[in-house]
Design a protein around this motif. Sequence first.
Motif, PDB file in Angstrom:
ATOM      1  N   SER A  83       0.991  -1.398  -0.158  1.00 37.04           N
ATOM      2  CA  SER A  83       0.302   0.049  -0.200  1.00 37.04           C
ATOM      3  C   SER A  83       0.577   1.250  -0.039  1.00 37.04           C
ATOM      4  O   SER A  83       1.713   1.266   0.980  1.00 37.04           O
ATOM      5  CB  SER A  83      -1.055   0.204   1.208  1.00 37.04           C
ATOM      6  OG  SER A  83      -1.561   1.182   1.489  1.00 37.04           O
ATOM      7  N   LYS A  84       0.518   2.044  -1.378  1.00 31.52           N
ATOM      8  CA  LYS A  84       1.337   2.902  -1.495  1.00 31.52           C
ATOM      9  C   LYS A  84       0.878   4.621  -0.359  1.00 31.52           C
ATOM     10  O   LYS A  84       1.755   4.650   0.564  1.00 31.52           O
ATOM     11  CB  LYS A  84       1.411   3.969  -2.409  1.00 31.52           C
ATOM     12  CG  LYS A  84       1.631   5.661  -3.123  1.00 31.52           C
ATOM     13  CD  LYS A  84       3.101   5.634  -3.357  1.00 31.52           C
ATOM     14  CE  LYS A  84       3.830   6.335  -3.319  1.00 31.52           C
ATOM     15  NZ  LYS A  84       3.276   7.477  -2.410  1.00 31.52           N
ATOM     16  N   LYS A  85      -0.639   4.170   0.395  1.00 29.65           N
ATOM     17  CA  LYS A  85      -0.308   5.144   1.402  1.00 29.65           C
ATOM     18  C   LYS A  85      -0.461   4.649   2.291  1.00 29.65           C
ATOM     19  O   LYS A  85       0.228   5.770   3.730  1.00 29.65           O
ATOM     20  CB  LYS A  85      -2.516   4.961   1.226  1.00 29.65           C
ATOM     21  CG  LYS A  85      -2.941   6.186  -0.288  1.00 29.65           C
ATOM     22  CD  LYS A  85      -4.805   5.572  -0.434  1.00 29.65           C
ATOM     23  CE  LYS A  85      -5.206   6.235  -1.302  1.00 29.65           C
ATOM     24  NZ  LYS A  85      -6.557   6.426  -0.775  1.00 29.65           N
ATOM     25  N   PHE A  86      -0.367   3.354   2.801  1.00 28.49           N
ATOM     26  CA  PHE A  86       0.365   3.324   4.198  1.00 28.49           C
ATOM     27  C   PHE A  86       1.909   3.140   4.495  1.00 28.49           C
ATOM     28  O   PHE A  86       2.240   3.606   5.145  1.00 28.49           O
ATOM     29  CB  PHE A  86      -0.296   1.403   4.395  1.00 28.49           C
ATOM     30  CG  PHE A  86       0.356   1.196   5.656  1.00 28.49           C
ATOM     31  CD1 PHE A  86      -0.593   0.874   6.660  1.00 28.49           C
ATOM     32  CD2 PHE A  86       1.762   0.267   5.678  1.00 28.49           C
ATOM     33  CE1 PHE A  86      -0.279   0.614   8.424  1.00 28.49           C
ATOM     34  CE2 PHE A  86       2.293  -0.247   6.906  1.00 28.49           C
ATOM     35  CZ  PHE A  86       0.923  -0.209   8.359  1.00 28.49           C
ATOM     36  N   ARG A  87       2.720   3.656   2.949  1.00 28.41           N
ATOM     37  CA  ARG A  87       4.017   3.967   3.182  1.00 28.41           C
ATOM     38  C   ARG A  87       4.017   5.346   3.998  1.00 28.41           C
ATOM     39  O   ARG A  87       4.769   5.641   4.250  1.00 28.41           O
ATOM     40  CB  ARG A  87       4.787   2.702   1.993  1.00 28.41           C
ATOM     41  CG  ARG A  87       5.843   3.449   1.838  1.00 28.41           C
ATOM     42  CD  ARG A  87       6.665   2.970   0.970  1.00 28.41           C
ATOM     43  NE  ARG A  87       6.224   3.211  -0.682  1.00 28.41           N
ATOM     44  CZ  ARG A  87       4.932   2.102  -1.269  1.00 28.41           C
ATOM     45  NH1 ARG A  87       4.795   0.738  -0.983  1.00 28.41           N
ATOM     46  NH2 ARG A  87       5.280   2.170  -2.618  1.00 28.41           N
ATOM     47  N   ASP A  88       3.225   5.933   3.406  1.00 28.34           N
ATOM     48  CA  ASP A  88       3.610   7.028   3.160  1.00 28.34           C
ATOM     49  C   ASP A  88       2.689   7.656   4.341  1.00 28.34           C
ATOM     50  O   ASP A  88       3.624   8.736   4.385  1.00 28.34           O
ATOM     51  CB  ASP A  88       2.345   8.112   2.268  1.00 28.34           C
ATOM     52  CG  ASP A  88       2.782   7.610   0.925  1.00 28.34           C
ATOM     53  OD1 ASP A  88       3.453   8.069   0.758  1.00 28.34           O
ATOM     54  OD2 ASP A  88       1.723   8.555  -0.246  1.00 28.34           O
ATOM     55  N   ILE A  89       2.137   7.153   5.279  1.00 26.22           N
ATOM     56  CA  ILE A  89       2.118   7.293   6.574  1.00 26.22           C
ATOM     57  C   ILE A  89       3.431   6.425   7.559  1.00 26.22           C
ATOM     58  O   ILE A  89       3.521   7.274   8.299  1.00 26.22           O
ATOM     59  CB  ILE A  89       0.986   6.519   6.985  1.00 26.22           C
ATOM     60  CG1 ILE A  89      -0.024   7.713   6.151  1.00 26.22           C
ATOM     61  CG2 ILE A  89       0.610   6.719   8.406  1.00 26.22           C
ATOM     62  CD1 ILE A  89      -1.813   6.682   6.846  1.00 26.22           C
ATOM     63  N   VAL A  90       3.568   5.212   7.438  1.00 21.80           N
ATOM     64  CA  VAL A  90       4.631   5.187   8.110  1.00 21.80           C
ATOM     65  C   VAL A  90       6.287   5.767   8.013  1.00 21.80           C
ATOM     66  O   VAL A  90       6.993   5.819   8.970  1.00 21.80           O
ATOM     67  CB  VAL A  90       5.399   3.266   7.784  1.00 21.80           C
ATOM     68  CG1 VAL A  90       6.226   2.700   8.715  1.00 21.80           C
ATOM     69  CG2 VAL A  90       3.626   3.009   8.329  1.00 21.80           C
ATOM     70  N   GLU A  91       6.354   6.241   6.882  1.00 24.06           N
ATOM     71  CA  GLU A  91       7.237   6.202   5.960  1.00 24.06           C
ATOM     72  C   GLU A  91       7.688   7.848   5.593  1.00 24.06           C
ATOM     73  O   GLU A  91       8.867   8.374   6.090  1.00 24.06           O
ATOM     74  CB  GLU A  91       8.246   5.136   5.039  1.00 24.06           C
ATOM     75  CG  GLU A  91       8.566   4.458   5.223  1.00 24.06           C
ATOM     76  CD  GLU A  91       8.884   3.281   4.493  1.00 24.06           C
ATOM     77  OE1 GLU A  91       9.136   3.785   2.928  1.00 24.06           O
ATOM     78  OE2 GLU A  91       9.058   2.109   4.753  1.00 24.06           O
ATOM     79  N   GLY A  92       6.511   8.171   5.731  1.00 23.21           N
ATOM     80  CA  GLY A  92       6.540   9.515   5.413  1.00 23.21           C
ATOM     81  C   GLY A  92       6.817   9.653   3.777  1.00 23.21           C
ATOM     82  O   GLY A  92       7.661   9.431   3.253  1.00 23.21           O
ATOM     83  N   LYS A  93       6.928  11.173   3.616  1.00 18.24           N
ATOM     84  CA  LYS A  93       7.540  11.772   2.291  1.00 18.24           C
ATOM     85  C   LYS A  93       7.888  13.242   2.010  1.00 18.24           C
ATOM     86  O   LYS A  93       8.411  13.272   2.465  1.00 18.24           O
ATOM     87  CB  LYS A  93       5.591  12.443   1.527  1.00 18.24           C
ATOM     88  CG  LYS A  93       4.878  11.685   1.353  1.00 18.24           C
ATOM     89  CD  LYS A  93       3.330  12.404   0.600  1.00 18.24           C
ATOM     90  CE  LYS A  93       2.305  11.459   0.736  1.00 18.24           C
ATOM     91  NZ  LYS A  93       1.365  12.432  -0.240  1.00 18.24           N
ATOM     92  N   ALA A  94       9.315  12.363   1.205  1.00 18.93           N
ATOM     93  CA  ALA A  94      10.146  13.190   0.583  1.00 18.93           C
ATOM     94  C   ALA A  94       9.556  14.820   0.661  1.00 18.93           C
ATOM     95  O   ALA A  94       8.927  15.041  -0.005  1.00 18.93           O
ATOM     96  CB  ALA A  94      10.845  13.413  -0.898  1.00 18.93           C
TER      97      ALA A  94
END
Length: 230
Positions: A83-94
């Motif tokens: 999941s890209k959305k879950f990855r953004d929540i956990v790891e954040g965005k550049a």
Amino acid sequence: MPSWIEVIIRSTLLILGLFFITKLLGKKQLSKLSFFEYILGITVGDIAGTLSMDIELHVINGVVSILIWTLFPIIISIFSLKSKKFRDIVEGKATTFIQDGKILEENLRNEKYSTDELLEQLRKRDVFNVSDVEFAILETNGELSVLLKKEMQAVKWGDLFPDGSSDKVPLTVIMDGTYLNETIYSAGYSIDWIRNKLKLKCANVEDVFLGQVDSSGNLYLDYYDDDKQQ
């Protein structure tokens, strides 16, 4: 059994166990650590050290604790890959710090990043003038990626035959077999335009692991099937 022999046995088993856990977590853990991974390493190491020295503690309780701390990031990694959305929540965005030679002060404040820290990171990359920077982006692992303006870059073979176009950061439009609608539309493209590009390459979006569009409008595709030709 003498206590010192029990300490040796415990320590040896824990070292072997930690080695196995490190191999299980993968090579990513050996590179730049995220905030959560940093806490994980400290906690697991502390549990293992205490368990090896304090013979009054039950080994099973310590092993269970280590397994819980180990399984948690593995589960997070599995969901992050799906999941890209879950990855953004956990790891954040550049976060973009510099664009077209201009510092984006609001982004600096949001990341609690001072001007001195930004300039220090630029100097580590032999960049002393902010105006020389096309893009500077703070990655999710805390690393600062810097792209110099074309005229400030080292001479390449392609520079001998300039086409007059300026370098732009490639846009990721497909990830994990899914269109990134926000990126596509914000760049002035459309889903239909991407679909037409895919048709020319006889490709389906579900088969694409990563798709990027360069400044010339060329679409690069990396497939799940590594044997598939571009």
